[in-house]
Design an enzyme around this catalytic site. Sequence first.
Site, PDB file in Angstrom:
ATOM      1  N   GLY A  29      28.732   8.057  65.659  1.00  0.00           N
ATOM      2  CA  GLY A  29      29.248   7.021  66.549  1.00  0.00           C
ATOM      3  C   GLY A  29      29.898   7.623  67.776  1.00  0.00           C
ATOM      4  O   GLY A  29      29.982   8.846  67.925  1.00  0.00           O
ATOM      5  N   THR A  31      33.037   7.553  68.661  1.00  0.00           N
ATOM      6  CA  THR A  31      34.302   8.243  68.369  1.00  0.00           C
ATOM      7  C   THR A  31      34.006   9.626  67.788  1.00  0.00           C
ATOM      8  O   THR A  31      34.661  10.611  68.134  1.00  0.00           O
ATOM      9  CB  THR A  31      35.160   7.407  67.386  1.00  0.00           C
ATOM     10  OG1 THR A  31      35.138   6.032  67.791  1.00  0.00           O
ATOM     11  CG2 THR A  31      36.600   7.903  67.370  1.00  0.00           C
ATOM     12  N   GLY A  82      33.997   7.512  61.997  1.00  0.00           N
ATOM     13  CA  GLY A  82      34.595   6.315  62.565  1.00  0.00           C
ATOM     14  C   GLY A  82      34.402   5.117  61.654  1.00  0.00           C
ATOM     15  O   GLY A  82      33.934   5.244  60.517  1.00  0.00           O
ATOM     16  N   ALA A  83      34.736   3.943  62.165  1.00  0.00           N
ATOM     17  CA  ALA A  83      34.545   2.710  61.407  1.00  0.00           C
ATOM     18  C   ALA A  83      34.450   1.543  62.386  1.00  0.00           C
ATOM     19  O   ALA A  83      34.935   1.627  63.518  1.00  0.00           O
ATOM     20  CB  ALA A  83      35.710   2.484  60.444  1.00  0.00           C
ATOM     21  N   GLY A  95      28.526   1.024  59.900  1.00  0.00           N
ATOM     22  CA  GLY A  95      27.095   0.835  60.074  1.00  0.00           C
ATOM     23  C   GLY A  95      26.705   0.202  61.391  1.00  0.00           C
ATOM     24  O   GLY A  95      25.523  -0.035  61.628  1.00  0.00           O
ATOM     25  N   GLY A  96      27.707  -0.040  62.255  1.00  0.00           N
ATOM     26  CA  GLY A  96      27.385  -0.577  63.575  1.00  0.00           C
ATOM     27  C   GLY A  96      26.417   0.329  64.318  1.00  0.00           C
ATOM     28  O   GLY A  96      25.594  -0.127  65.114  1.00  0.00           O
ATOM     29  N   GLY A  97      26.484   1.619  64.016  1.00  0.00           N
ATOM     30  CA  GLY A  97      25.574   2.588  64.638  1.00  0.00           C
ATOM     31  C   GLY A  97      24.344   2.874  63.785  1.00  0.00           C
ATOM     32  O   GLY A  97      23.615   3.841  64.042  1.00  0.00           O
ATOM     33  N   GLU A 103      25.812   8.007  55.982  1.00  0.00           N
ATOM     34  CA  GLU A 103      27.283   8.139  56.015  1.00  0.00           C
ATOM     35  C   GLU A 103      27.852   8.039  54.595  1.00  0.00           C
ATOM     36  O   GLU A 103      28.742   8.806  54.216  1.00  0.00           O
ATOM     37  CB  GLU A 103      27.892   7.068  56.912  1.00  0.00           C
ATOM     38  CG  GLU A 103      27.590   7.321  58.384  1.00  0.00           C
ATOM     39  CD  GLU A 103      28.027   6.211  59.314  1.00  0.00           C
ATOM     40  OE1 GLU A 103      28.158   6.470  60.514  1.00  0.00           O
ATOM     41  OE2 GLU A 103      28.224   5.074  58.856  1.00  0.00           O
TER      42      GLU A 103
HETATM   43  C1  5RP Z   1      27.859   4.199  62.547  1.00  0.00           C
HETATM   44  C2  5RP Z   1      29.241   3.828  62.162  1.00  0.00           C
HETATM   45  C3  5RP Z   1      30.319   4.133  63.127  1.00  0.00           C
HETATM   46  O1  5RP Z   1      31.271   4.904  62.507  1.00  0.00           O
HETATM   47  C4  5RP Z   1      30.931   2.851  63.591  1.00  0.00           C
HETATM   48  O2  5RP Z   1      29.916   2.004  64.096  1.00  0.00           O
HETATM   49  C5  5RP Z   1      31.988   3.106  64.692  1.00  0.00           C
HETATM   50  O3  5RP Z   1      31.349   3.566  65.832  1.00  0.00           O
HETATM   51  P1  5RP Z   1      32.135   3.850  67.165  1.00  0.00           P
HETATM   52  O4  5RP Z   1      32.947   5.071  66.959  1.00  0.00           O
HETATM   53  O5  5RP Z   1      31.041   4.040  68.195  1.00  0.00           O
HETATM   54  O6  5RP Z   1      32.987   2.648  67.485  1.00  0.00           O
HETATM   55  O7  5RP Z   1      29.503   3.315  61.106  1.00  0.00           O
HETATM   56  O8  5RP Z   1      26.921   3.765  61.612  1.00  0.00           O
END
Ligand code: 5RP
Length: 219
Positions: A29, A31, A82-83, A95-97, A103
Amino acid sequence: MNQDQLKQLVGRAALDHVVPGEILGVGTGSTVDCFIDALAASGIAIPGAVSSSERSTQRLKQHGIPVLDAGEVRRLAVYIDGADEIDGRGFMVKGGGAALTREKIVADLAERFVCIADASKLVTTLGAFPLPVEIIPMAAAQLTRRFAALGGTARLRAGVVTDNGGQLLDVTGLAIADPLAFEAEVNQWPGVVTVGVFARHKAQVCLLGGADGVRTLRF
Ligand code: 5RP
Protein backbone atom coordinates in the site's frame (compact mmCIF):
# COMPACT_ATOMS: atom_id res chain seq x y z
CA MET A 1 0.15 17.74 7.96
CA ASN A 2 -1.67 16.19 5.02
CA GLN A 3 -2.36 12.46 4.66
CA ASP A 4 0.77 11.81 2.57
CA GLN A 5 2.96 13.47 5.20
CA LEU A 6 1.30 11.37 7.92
CA LYS A 7 2.06 8.21 5.91
CA GLN A 8 5.70 9.24 5.64
CA LEU A 9 5.77 9.95 9.37
CA VAL A 10 4.48 6.51 10.37
CA GLY A 11 6.63 4.88 7.68
CA ARG A 12 9.70 6.34 9.39
CA ALA A 13 8.39 5.52 12.88
CA ALA A 14 8.09 1.86 11.87
CA LEU A 15 11.88 1.65 11.55
CA ASP A 16 12.02 1.32 15.35
CA HIS A 17 10.22 -2.03 14.98
CA VAL A 18 12.59 -3.53 12.42
CA VAL A 19 14.88 -6.13 13.99
CA PRO A 20 18.39 -5.75 12.51
CA GLY A 21 19.71 -9.02 11.12
CA GLU A 22 16.22 -10.55 10.84
CA ILE A 23 14.16 -11.18 7.73
CA LEU A 24 11.22 -8.78 7.70
CA GLY A 25 7.63 -9.23 6.54
CA VAL A 26 6.51 -6.35 4.33
CA GLY A 27 2.92 -5.46 3.49
CA THR A 28 1.39 -3.47 0.65
CA GLY A 29 0.00 0.00 0.00
CA SER A 30 0.93 3.65 -0.11
CA THR A 31 1.87 3.73 3.60
CA VAL A 32 4.08 0.68 3.15
CA ASP A 33 5.67 2.36 0.11
CA CYS A 34 6.75 5.16 2.49
CA PHE A 35 8.07 2.57 4.94
CA ILE A 36 10.08 0.75 2.24
CA ASP A 37 11.65 4.02 1.14
CA ALA A 38 12.49 4.88 4.76
CA LEU A 39 13.95 1.41 5.33
CA ALA A 40 16.19 1.73 2.31
CA ALA A 41 17.40 5.15 3.42
CA SER A 42 17.95 4.02 7.02
CA GLY A 43 20.81 1.66 6.33
CA ILE A 44 19.35 -0.89 8.82
CA ALA A 45 20.90 -4.21 7.81
CA ILE A 46 18.37 -6.97 7.16
CA PRO A 47 19.10 -10.13 5.16
CA GLY A 48 15.93 -9.66 3.16
CA ALA A 49 12.15 -9.33 3.17
CA VAL A 50 9.14 -11.51 2.52
CA SER A 51 6.77 -9.41 0.44
CA SER A 52 2.97 -9.52 0.28
CA SER A 53 2.59 -8.29 -3.31
CA GLU A 54 4.24 -7.79 -6.67
CA ARG A 55 4.00 -4.04 -6.00
CA SER A 56 6.06 -4.22 -2.81
CA THR A 57 8.44 -6.78 -4.30
CA GLN A 58 9.23 -4.40 -7.14
CA ARG A 59 9.83 -1.48 -4.75
CA LEU A 60 12.01 -3.54 -2.42
CA LYS A 61 14.11 -4.80 -5.31
CA GLN A 62 14.46 -1.28 -6.75
CA HIS A 63 16.08 -0.36 -3.43
CA GLY A 64 18.35 -3.40 -3.55
CA ILE A 65 16.58 -5.19 -0.69
CA PRO A 66 16.55 -8.97 -1.36
CA VAL A 67 13.09 -10.54 -1.53
CA LEU A 68 12.66 -14.08 -0.26
CA ASP A 69 9.91 -16.51 -1.08
CA ALA A 70 7.47 -17.15 1.79
CA GLY A 71 8.31 -20.84 1.50
CA GLU A 72 11.93 -20.17 2.43
CA VAL A 73 11.00 -18.82 5.84
CA ARG A 74 9.66 -20.61 8.90
CA ARG A 75 9.08 -17.56 11.04
CA LEU A 76 9.24 -13.79 10.90
CA ALA A 77 9.74 -11.67 14.01
CA VAL A 78 7.82 -8.73 12.57
CA TYR A 79 5.37 -7.97 9.79
CA ILE A 80 4.78 -4.31 8.93
CA ASP A 81 1.67 -3.38 6.94
CA GLY A 82 -1.04 -0.76 6.58
CA ALA A 83 -4.79 -1.10 7.00
CA ASP A 84 -8.01 0.34 5.62
CA GLU A 85 -9.57 0.32 9.09
CA ILE A 86 -8.32 -0.61 12.55
CA ASP A 87 -10.35 -0.69 15.74
CA GLY A 88 -9.41 -0.25 19.39
CA ARG A 89 -8.60 -3.97 19.74
CA GLY A 90 -6.23 -4.20 16.79
CA PHE A 91 -8.77 -5.88 14.50
CA MET A 92 -8.49 -4.62 10.93
CA VAL A 93 -10.09 -4.46 7.51
CA LYS A 94 -7.48 -4.84 4.77
CA GLY A 95 -7.37 -5.42 1.04
CA GLY A 96 -8.11 -2.01 -0.41
CA GLY A 97 -4.94 -2.55 -2.43
CA ALA A 98 -6.10 -6.05 -3.49
CA ALA A 99 -3.24 -7.81 -1.66
CA LEU A 100 -5.22 -9.29 1.25
CA THR A 101 -4.52 -12.97 0.52
CA ARG A 102 -0.74 -12.67 0.46
CA GLU A 103 -0.91 -10.20 3.34
CA LYS A 104 -2.67 -12.79 5.51
CA ILE A 105 -0.18 -15.47 4.45
CA VAL A 106 2.80 -13.33 5.43
CA ALA A 107 1.10 -12.15 8.63
CA ASP A 108 0.59 -15.81 9.55
CA LEU A 109 4.37 -16.30 9.53
CA ALA A 110 4.96 -13.38 11.85
CA GLU A 111 5.07 -13.18 15.61
CA ARG A 112 4.17 -9.51 15.64
CA PHE A 113 1.99 -7.45 13.30
CA VAL A 114 2.88 -3.77 13.35
CA CYS A 115 0.18 -1.72 11.64
CA ILE A 116 1.09 1.69 10.23
CA ALA A 117 -1.73 4.08 9.44
CA ASP A 118 -2.87 7.65 9.52
CA ALA A 119 -5.42 8.53 12.17
CA SER A 120 -8.35 8.46 9.71
CA LYS A 121 -8.10 4.64 9.74
CA LEU A 122 -9.02 4.29 13.43
CA VAL A 123 -12.70 3.31 13.79
CA THR A 124 -15.04 2.19 16.54
CA THR A 125 -16.67 -0.55 14.45
CA LEU A 126 -15.23 -2.16 11.31
CA GLY A 127 -17.31 -2.08 8.14
CA ALA A 128 -17.64 1.50 6.91
CA PHE A 129 -14.81 0.81 4.44
CA PRO A 130 -16.09 -1.62 1.74
CA LEU A 131 -14.90 -5.04 2.88
CA PRO A 132 -12.61 -6.72 0.30
CA VAL A 133 -13.09 -10.46 -0.22
CA GLU A 134 -10.98 -12.46 -2.66
CA ILE A 135 -13.15 -15.12 -4.29
CA ILE A 136 -13.36 -17.88 -6.84
CA PRO A 137 -15.46 -16.29 -9.65
CA MET A 138 -17.87 -19.26 -9.90
CA ALA A 139 -19.11 -18.46 -6.39
CA ALA A 140 -19.75 -14.73 -6.93
CA ALA A 141 -23.56 -14.87 -7.15
CA GLN A 142 -23.99 -17.16 -4.15
CA LEU A 143 -21.54 -15.13 -2.06
CA THR A 144 -23.40 -11.94 -3.01
CA ARG A 145 -26.61 -13.53 -1.65
CA ARG A 146 -24.84 -14.63 1.54
CA PHE A 147 -23.54 -11.11 2.21
CA ALA A 148 -27.00 -9.70 1.45
CA ALA A 149 -28.40 -11.94 4.20
CA LEU A 150 -26.00 -10.13 6.60
CA GLY A 151 -27.18 -6.72 5.34
CA GLY A 152 -24.27 -6.19 2.95
CA THR A 153 -24.13 -5.28 -0.72
CA ALA A 154 -21.35 -7.03 -2.62
CA ARG A 155 -19.96 -5.66 -5.87
CA LEU A 156 -17.28 -7.16 -8.07
CA ARG A 157 -14.19 -4.91 -8.23
CA ALA A 158 -14.22 -4.28 -11.97
CA GLY A 159 -11.01 -4.63 -13.93
CA VAL A 160 -8.96 -5.92 -10.99
CA VAL A 161 -7.21 -9.27 -10.97
CA THR A 162 -5.22 -10.09 -7.84
CA ASP A 163 -1.59 -11.26 -7.83
CA ASN A 164 -3.06 -14.77 -7.45
CA GLY A 165 -5.28 -14.40 -10.53
CA GLY A 166 -8.37 -14.06 -8.35
CA GLN A 167 -11.29 -11.63 -8.27
CA LEU A 168 -12.49 -9.36 -5.50
CA LEU A 169 -15.86 -8.49 -4.04
CA ASP A 170 -16.19 -5.23 -2.10
CA VAL A 171 -18.99 -5.41 0.44
CA THR A 172 -20.67 -2.25 1.73
CA GLY A 173 -23.30 -1.83 4.44
CA LEU A 174 -21.75 -4.09 7.08
CA ALA A 175 -21.16 -3.26 10.75
CA ILE A 176 -18.79 -5.93 12.03
CA ALA A 177 -19.40 -6.03 15.76
CA ASP A 178 -17.60 -9.32 16.36
CA PRO A 179 -14.67 -9.52 13.89
CA LEU A 180 -13.45 -12.92 15.14
CA ALA A 181 -16.86 -14.55 14.67
CA PHE A 182 -17.43 -12.78 11.35
CA GLU A 183 -14.08 -13.89 9.94
CA ALA A 184 -14.65 -17.48 11.10
CA GLU A 185 -18.12 -17.55 9.50
CA VAL A 186 -17.15 -16.07 6.13
CA ASN A 187 -14.10 -18.34 5.94
CA GLN A 188 -16.52 -21.30 5.85
CA TRP A 189 -18.32 -20.13 2.72
CA PRO A 190 -17.32 -22.09 -0.38
CA GLY A 191 -15.60 -19.87 -2.92
CA VAL A 192 -14.09 -17.47 -0.39
CA VAL A 193 -10.31 -17.37 -0.78
CA THR A 194 -9.66 -14.66 1.80
CA VAL A 195 -11.89 -12.29 3.72
CA GLY A 196 -10.37 -8.89 4.43
CA VAL A 197 -11.17 -8.98 8.14
CA PHE A 198 -7.89 -9.54 9.99
CA ALA A 199 -9.10 -10.68 13.39
CA ARG A 200 -7.14 -13.88 14.01
CA HIS A 201 -4.18 -12.07 12.46
CA LYS A 202 -4.76 -8.78 14.21
CA ALA A 203 -2.18 -6.11 14.95
CA GLN A 204 -0.22 -6.22 18.20
CA VAL A 205 0.95 -2.64 17.68
CA CYS A 206 -0.44 0.26 15.67
CA LEU A 207 1.58 3.37 14.84
CA LEU A 208 -1.07 5.98 14.20
CA GLY A 209 -0.06 9.25 12.57
CA GLY A 210 -2.03 12.34 13.52
CA ALA A 211 -1.69 16.09 13.98
CA ASP A 212 0.20 15.56 17.25
CA GLY A 213 2.66 13.08 15.78
CA VAL A 214 2.77 9.29 16.06
CA ARG A 215 0.68 7.56 18.71
CA THR A 216 1.59 3.95 19.58
CA LEU A 217 -1.38 1.70 20.36
CA ARG A 218 -0.65 -1.73 21.84
CA PHE A 219 -3.25 -4.48 21.86
C1 5RP B 1 -3.58 -3.57 0.62
C2 5RP B 1 -3.91 -3.18 2.01
C3 5RP B 1 -3.37 -1.89 2.50
O1 5RP B 1 -2.66 -2.12 3.65
C4 5RP B 1 -4.51 -0.96 2.78
O2 5RP B 1 -5.32 -0.85 1.63
C5 5RP B 1 -3.99 0.44 3.19
O3 5RP B 1 -3.38 1.03 2.10
P1 5RP B 1 -2.81 2.50 2.16
O4 5RP B 1 -1.59 2.47 3.00
O5 5RP B 1 -2.51 2.83 0.71
O6 5RP B 1 -3.87 3.40 2.72
O7 5RP B 1 -4.59 -3.86 2.73
O8 5RP B 1 -4.23 -4.74 0.23
